[in-house]
Design a protein around this motif. Structure first.
Motif, PDB file in Angstrom:
ATOM      1  N   GLU A  31       5.452  63.101   5.149  1.00  0.00           N
ATOM      2  CA  GLU A  31       5.040  63.982   4.480  1.00  0.00           C
ATOM      3  C   GLU A  31       5.759  65.079   4.189  1.00  0.00           C
ATOM      4  O   GLU A  31       5.554  66.130   3.234  1.00  0.00           O
ATOM      5  CB  GLU A  31       3.515  64.315   5.024  1.00  0.00           C
ATOM      6  N   ARG A  32       6.762  65.119   5.003  1.00  0.00           N
ATOM      7  CA  ARG A  32       7.696  66.540   4.821  1.00  0.00           C
ATOM      8  C   ARG A  32       8.589  66.570   3.648  1.00  0.00           C
ATOM      9  O   ARG A  32       8.960  65.418   3.033  1.00  0.00           O
ATOM     10  CB  ARG A  32       8.694  66.869   6.085  1.00  0.00           C
ATOM     11  N   THR A  41      11.461  63.729   1.913  1.00  0.00           N
ATOM     12  CA  THR A  41      11.556  62.461   1.985  1.00  0.00           C
ATOM     13  C   THR A  41      11.792  61.879   0.450  1.00  0.00           C
ATOM     14  O   THR A  41      12.606  60.976   0.251  1.00  0.00           O
ATOM     15  CB  THR A  41      10.238  61.807   2.198  1.00  0.00           C
ATOM     16  N   ARG A  89       3.225  59.151   9.610  1.00  0.00           N
ATOM     17  CA  ARG A  89       2.730  59.619   8.450  1.00  0.00           C
ATOM     18  C   ARG A  89       3.254  61.092   8.480  1.00  0.00           C
ATOM     19  O   ARG A  89       3.564  61.675   7.225  1.00  0.00           O
ATOM     20  CB  ARG A  89       1.322  59.594   8.420  1.00  0.00           C
ATOM     21  N   THR A  90       3.056  61.848   9.363  1.00  0.00           N
ATOM     22  CA  THR A  90       3.242  63.173   9.301  1.00  0.00           C
ATOM     23  C   THR A  90       5.000  63.452   8.909  1.00  0.00           C
ATOM     24  O   THR A  90       5.234  64.409   8.307  1.00  0.00           O
ATOM     25  CB  THR A  90       3.329  64.018  10.673  1.00  0.00           C
ATOM     26  N   GLY A 136       1.832  60.075  -0.144  1.00  0.00           N
ATOM     27  CA  GLY A 136       2.328  60.194   1.411  1.00  0.00           C
ATOM     28  C   GLY A 136       3.775  60.805   1.426  1.00  0.00           C
ATOM     29  O   GLY A 136       4.159  60.842   2.538  1.00  0.00           O
ATOM     30  N   LEU A 137       4.256  60.932   0.414  1.00  0.00           N
ATOM     31  CA  LEU A 137       5.733  61.446   0.815  1.00  0.00           C
ATOM     32  C   LEU A 137       5.866  62.597   0.308  1.00  0.00           C
ATOM     33  O   LEU A 137       5.594  63.328  -0.574  1.00  0.00           O
ATOM     34  CB  LEU A 137       6.915  60.420  -0.097  1.00  0.00           C
ATOM     35  N   GLY A 138       6.491  63.449   1.005  1.00  0.00           N
ATOM     36  CA  GLY A 138       6.956  65.111   0.897  1.00  0.00           C
ATOM     37  C   GLY A 138       7.971  65.065   0.151  1.00  0.00           C
ATOM     38  O   GLY A 138       8.715  64.316   0.023  1.00  0.00           O
ATOM     39  N   THR A 141       4.374  53.258   6.708  1.00  0.00           N
ATOM     40  CA  THR A 141       3.742  54.447   7.071  1.00  0.00           C
ATOM     41  C   THR A 141       3.185  54.143   8.522  1.00  0.00           C
ATOM     42  O   THR A 141       2.194  53.313   8.784  1.00  0.00           O
ATOM     43  CB  THR A 141       2.633  54.827   6.347  1.00  0.00           C
TER      44      THR A 141
END
Length: 279
Positions: free
Chosen positions: A278-279, A93, A274-275, A88-90, A108
């Motif tokens: 995810e970056r 992040t 969440r969004t 869940g981590l982009g 989250t």
């Protein structure tokens, strides 16, 4: 993104009379409105670093969170192995997570405007080992959701990666390895946004190093970014409704978290909707 604040600080705790602390909590919200110092653990934008918020405990409206802001530092390169496995981590992040962090608490949020979130503690014992996930816990965050540009009283939780260095509470230390300040200053009353009683919300607390001075009690009012950037952002016992900026967990889960966190593993919290994560 926000600044990541490190818990490298090891300053001595500053004693504060309980009566003064109770008044401070009443006036400043969840954990207090001061901004603390603190060092950035990863590289987050200055806006994020400023997201700590004061918890304003207004009669009938519940206290504001007491998180504190730390100072920013350059962004370290993400670990070449395990960090990429955190779900869940982009990339942006992940780049904020310090290389030496072996405990990562991921909060989250359901969505940018929601006060509901879930929490999972990930741990790895060595640089070569993968991440082990703990159980998923339900949690609350701020009434109006999340922001990467936090200000005192905005009723948002700050998005970012922050170190976890100090704990405390109204109850006795359950056995945590974190420095623990037991104090009557953690007393809270009144009701929350949904009319729920706030009593017991600060039985157990872990200070999130947002606009605060690591190495001091969660009740310390030092605010490196200034009081307008909020402070007193904590992980604390859930009272059944949205917070002013803190993240709240069931009492048993807070106790389990306190027992699990280990300064030797350089714990950090990664928090946001969440969004954004995810970056």
């Amino acid at each position: 993104m926000r600044h990541v604040f490190s818990s490298a600080g090891s300053g001595s705790r500053v004693p504060v009379p309980a009566a003064v602390l109770v008044l401070a909590l009443t006036l400043a919200g969840c954990g207090g409105s001061g901004v603390g110092t603190g060092t950035v653990a990863g590289g987050v934008s200055s806006a994020a670093a400023a997201g700590a918020q004061d918890i304003r405990a207004v009669a009938g409206s519940g206290p504001s969170p007491a998180g504190e802001i730390g100072t920013a530092t350059s962004t370290p390169a993400p670990s070449p192995s395990a960090p990429a496995e955190l779900p869940g981590l982009g990339p942006r992040t992940l780049a904020q997570i310090p290389d030496d962090a072996r405990q990562v608490l991921i909060v989250t949020g359901k969505d940018k405007d929601s006060p509901q979130s879930q929490v999972v503690l990930y741990e790895r014992r060595t640089d070569d080992s993968g991440w082990t996930a703990g159980r998923t816990w339900a949690a609350h965050n701020a009434l109006k959701g999340w922001t990467d540009d936090h200000y005192a009283g905005d009723l948002h939780s700050p998005i970012g990666v922050f170190t976890l260095s100090d704990a405390g509470g109204l109850l006795a230390d359950p056995g945590t390895k974190l420095p623990y300040d037991r104090s009557g200053g953690f007393t809270i009353g009144g009701t929350g946004f949904e009319g729920e009683p706030l009593a017991g919300s600060f039985d157990y607390v872990v200070a999130i190093d947002y606009n605060r001075e690591p190495g001091t009690s969660p009740l310390d009012w030092t605010r490196p970014l200034g009081t307008n950037r909020g402070g007193g952002i904590w992980l604390h016992v859930d009272h059944g409704g949205p917070t002013h900026g803190c993240v709240s967990l069931a009492k048993q889960h807070m106790k389990e978290l306190l027992l699990a966190l280990d300064p030797a593993l350089h714990p950090v919290v990664v928090m946001g909707d969440r969004t954004s994560l995810e970056r």
